[in-house]
Design an enzyme around this catalytic site. Structure first.
Site, PDB file in Angstrom:
ATOM      1  N   ASP A 131       0.842  -1.200   0.000  1.00 15.10           N
ATOM      2  CA  ASP A 131       0.000   0.000   0.000  1.00 15.10           C
ATOM      3  C   ASP A 131       0.874   1.246   0.000  1.00 15.10           C
ATOM      4  O   ASP A 131       2.029   1.210   0.450  1.00 15.10           O
ATOM      5  CB  ASP A 131      -0.864   0.044   1.272  1.00 15.10           C
ATOM      6  N   ARG A 144      -1.107  -0.663  -8.819  1.00 16.33           N
ATOM      7  CA  ARG A 144      -2.457  -0.227  -8.432  1.00 16.33           C
ATOM      8  C   ARG A 144      -2.493   1.301  -8.511  1.00 16.33           C
ATOM      9  O   ARG A 144      -1.699   1.978  -7.852  1.00 16.33           O
ATOM     10  CB  ARG A 144      -2.765  -0.679  -7.002  1.00 16.33           C
TER      11      ARG A 144
END
Ligand SMILES: Cc1cc2nc3c(=O)[nH]c(=O)nc-3n(C[C@H](O)[C@H](O)[C@H](O)COP(=O)(O)OP(=O)(O)OC[C@H]3O[C@@H](n4cnc5c(N)ncnc54)[C@H](O)[C@@H]3O)c2cc1C
Length: 310
Positions: free
Chosen positions: A136, A186
């Site tokens: 992340d 992402r």
């Protein structure tokens, strides 16, 4: 914008955390965005999603770890989770997402090394169980070290995914550096408080940047992971995929657990790959505050929760 800034500031407040975390209605709200407190809850959610044709990326909640012992305990939680994912087999369609500050980043000058070592352990376990890891992206201060960690670990783990945030002005350069052949990227708008010196703050500017980055990603040799609930951007992603000749196996949509679940299933029913980010654990406060900042309609509910303090 003011409400969003206030909520993002609240995400880092220990006092508010203590106040909100104890209320029963707040816990009700948590249940919409968080799969539960235990590994078993996360696995049950992933199983339900898989039955609907959806993959998942499971996140053990926690961030901004203050002690090496906590970083170790978060890492072990991932190793235990990966054992369970391995036992469940590929039908579960689950990978994991890890926040660098949960596993050591930020713990002084040795923090980057510690986070890299811990994420490396998670990557080893994921590989042993036939799945992948995505790192992340957190607030702007964590970006350079996070990208260094991903670049370094990718040498041994080419499937390691990373996240780029379109609200950051630096992201065009980072995309060019990170979007190598097969690289799992992402792309999201960005969930942390933006600093106008380094980030776009107007929603229109963030959306335009997202479209630019999406086009770059779709035209690259990387594997795009289109993380948004924005109907316009989802439509543009589909159009760009068609224009660049990407079949449904050559990119995926990603959405958050509890956000637009009908759209998740609708996209999957068209044959698209869809992955849902499934957070679990007790440290849900910061995550929930960011979700409220994205969707002020949920704030009235949360405010009532705090006011009644039942
Ligand atoms: C799979 C995934 C992983 C992510 N990982 C990261 C990360 O590593 N780092 C990071 O900074 N950010 C991450 N994000 C969050 C992201 O940056 C955005 O903050 C978030 O996705 C909201 O932006 P949006 O693109 O959905 O557009 P928005 O403009 O915020 O929303 C578009 C529409 O989606 C719906 N919607 C959006 N959010 C909500 C909500 N909370 N509740 C209900 N409806 C909502 C609404 O209909 C809204 O109109 C991730 C997002 C996803 C989907």
């Amino acid at each position: 914008m003011v409400l969003r800034r206030t909520l993002l500031a609240a995400a880092g407040s220990e006092r508010l955390r203590a106040l909100v975390s104890g209320t029963r209605p707040a816990r009700g709200l948590v249940g919409r965005f968080v799969a539960g407190e235990d590994t078993a809850d996360a696995l049950a959610a992933a199983r339900r999603l898989a039955a609907d044709g959806l993959s998942s990326s499971i996140d053990h909640l926690g961030e901004a770890t203050a002690h090496p012992a906590q970083a170790e305990s978060a890492t072990r939680a991932y190793l235990a989770l990966l054992d369970r994912i391995g036992e469940a087999g590929p039908g579960l369609r689950a990978e994991v997402s890890v926040k660098p500050t949960a596993v050591g980043l930020g713990l002084g000058p040795e923090g980057e090394e510690l986070a890299a070592a811990n994420i490396g352990r998670v990557c080893e376990a994921a590989a042993a169980h036939g799945t992948t890891v995505t790192v992340d992206m957190e607030d702007a201060a964590a970006v350079p070290a996070t990208l260094r960690i991903v670049a370094r670990l990718r040498a041994g783990h080419p499937g390691l995914g990373c996240v780029l945030q379109s609200y950051l002005r630096r992201t065009s350069d980072d995309l060019a550096a990170m979007a190598g052949s097969g690289a799992r990227i992402r792309l999201c708008k960005g969930a942390y408080a933006p600093d106008p010196a380094t980030a776009y703050t107007a929603p229109r500017d963030v959306d335009s940047a997202y479209v630019r980055h999406l086009r770059f990603l779709m035209e690259s040799d990387a594997y795009p992971m289109v993380a948004t609930h924005d109907p316009r951007l989802i439509g543009i992603a589909g159009m760009l995929a068609e224009r660049t000749g990407r079949g449904p196996d050559a990119f995926e949509y990603q959405m958050l657990y509890g956000v637009r679940p009908d759209e998740q299933r609708r996209l999957a029913a068209t044959g698209a790959r869809v992955r849902v980010y499934v957070p679990f654990g007790r440290e849900w406060y910061g995550y929930l505050a960011r979700r409220l900042a994205e969707r002020p309609a949920n704030v009235a509910f949360a405010a009532r929760a705090v006011a009644t303090r039942s």
